[in-house]
Scaffold this motif. Structure first.
Motif, short mmCIF file in Angstrom:
data_model
loop_
_atom_site.label_atom_id
_atom_site.label_comp_id
_atom_site.label_asym_id
_atom_site.label_seq_id
_atom_site.Cartn_x
_atom_site.Cartn_y
_atom_site.Cartn_z
N VAL A 66 -40.57 20.50 41.07
CA VAL A 66 -39.63 19.51 40.54
C VAL A 66 -40.22 18.79 39.34
CG1 VAL A 66 -38.30 19.17 42.65
CG2 VAL A 66 -40.32 17.75 42.24
N GLY A 67 -41.52 18.57 39.36
CA GLY A 67 -42.15 17.91 38.23
C GLY A 67 -42.12 18.77 36.98
N GLY A 194 -50.08 16.98 51.33
CA GLY A 194 -49.60 17.11 49.96
C GLY A 194 -48.93 15.83 49.52
N GLN A 195 -48.95 15.57 48.23
CA GLN A 195 -48.33 14.35 47.75
C GLN A 195 -47.61 14.57 46.43
OE1 GLN A 195 -51.09 11.17 46.60
NE2 GLN A 195 -52.80 12.59 46.76
N ARG A 196 -46.56 13.77 46.24
CA ARG A 196 -45.79 13.80 45.01
C ARG A 196 -46.70 13.51 43.82
NH1 ARG A 196 -41.95 9.71 42.30
NH2 ARG A 196 -40.84 11.07 40.86
N GLY A 197 -46.46 14.20 42.74
CA GLY A 197 -47.26 14.00 41.54
C GLY A 197 -48.46 14.93 41.51
N ILE A 198 -48.90 15.36 42.68
CA ILE A 198 -50.02 16.30 42.75
C ILE A 198 -49.52 17.67 43.17
CG2 ILE A 198 -52.19 16.83 43.93
CD1 ILE A 198 -52.45 14.54 41.97
N GLU A 199 -48.76 17.71 44.24
CA GLU A 199 -48.34 19.00 44.78
C GLU A 199 -46.98 19.43 44.26
OE1 GLU A 199 -50.42 20.67 46.76
OE2 GLU A 199 -51.88 19.06 46.90
N TRP A 200 -46.17 18.49 43.84
CA TRP A 200 -44.83 18.85 43.35
C TRP A 200 -44.34 17.82 42.37
CZ3 TRP A 200 -45.57 17.17 48.40
CH2 TRP A 200 -44.98 15.96 48.75
#
Lengths: 200, 200
Positions: A66-67, A194-200
């Motif tokens: 998504v990023g 997993g975390q937003r900004g790192i994984e997606w």
């Protein structure tokens, strides 16, 4: 640091200038991270070169990329910049109007590949990311020989990057550039999420 | 395809939510392509998460990363988007007004690291790319123990990605995520030249 050192000069009758404009087929494979991420990083260079970018995402999770999707679409909107087309299997290919919610991933993958063939024939994009495309090849959803022949015979100068584990040997043989990403250490091994900004 | 499977749950007293907000130190190393490219791909995710991005480029060639630089700077200009700061050693760090053209790469690298320390202390950025930073570590231009201690003790949630070959073992030990990029096949092996849009 790659120094751009050429270790041999091929006897192909091409000038250096011509060799600088050859179409590249790259494969990012292996079990480590960064396969797709590096492909999207390459898309930044392609965008900056003014090349129309086409992304075909053969993944089923809505969360992944998504990023990258938001950022590349934002770049595609920059006035005067190269266009970015983003298609994903996870929501049905964007060129298909689909009724209902039934899903057939094999058929969707085949439809995606058929569209890629049409785009390559029409030279619609200059830089293609076929994200996680090794899986439909592995699972028999698209024909490996057809993929390899289509890529070998694609017209003009169209660069293609294919990502995913377990790339087929015939695809590797056809590729100009193959990089294997290997996991050395991963935070999930230590129980991290997993975390937003790192994984997606 | 990473499924986000956690293989063990640490006895660290943290909730899943807290573990989702832990700072990540990632290292992309090995002799293959894609180390920096994947770091810039990660920066797309960071940008989409609204995180200020800081890039510190420890390379000397003016040519490298021009595509990534142009694209990430364009994203930094998107109204409402996260800011992107791009510093590079190749033209003197942007915060230094330099007279003349004499260059001392060791001193420049040390200055770059000193600025990164200030930024980490001030929590200036949320996502840092220290591009090709393994080399000044390897060459003794910055102190490995200082780098590792500074990164271990950095405040808040600041994610750092370090790229380059021959990463120091102490850096790897400190990292949460280590990926090795290995060259399997490269077009320059066949005498092909690097080209704009692909290599830079």
């Amino acid at each position: 640091m790659p120094q751009g050192q050429v270790t041999s000069v091929p006897d192909d009758g091409l000038t250096t200038r011509q060799r600088r404009r050859q179409a590249v087929l790259a494969v990012h494979t292996g079990h480590g991270k960064g396969k797709s991420t590096a492909a999207f990083g390459m898309a930044l260079r392609a965008w900056n070169a003014g090349w129309p970018v086409g992304v075909f995402q053969f993944v089923k999770s809505e969360k992944w990329r998504v990023g990258e999707e938001a950022a590349l679409k934002a770049l595609g909107q920059v006035p005067g910049g190269a266009p970015v087309a983003w298609h994903k299997m996870g929501e049905g290919w964007s060129w298909i109007q689909r009724a209902g919610t039934e899903r057939d991933h094999a058929a969707e993958a085949a439809e995606g590949w058929a569209q890629i063939k049409r785009d390559l024939a029409a030279e619609t994009h200059t830089f293609y990311v076929l994200d996680e495309f090794t899986y439909p090849m592995k699972w028999g959803w698209v024909d490996v020989a057809d993929v390899v022949a289509t890529l070998r015979e694609r017209p003009g100068v169209q660069h293609v990057v294919i990502t995913g584990r377990d790339a087929h040997p015939e695809l590797l043989a056809a590729a100009d550039l193959v990089t294997e990403m290997t996991k050395v250490k991963h935070p999930m091994d230590a129980g991290r999420k997993g975390q937003r900004g790192i994984e997606w």
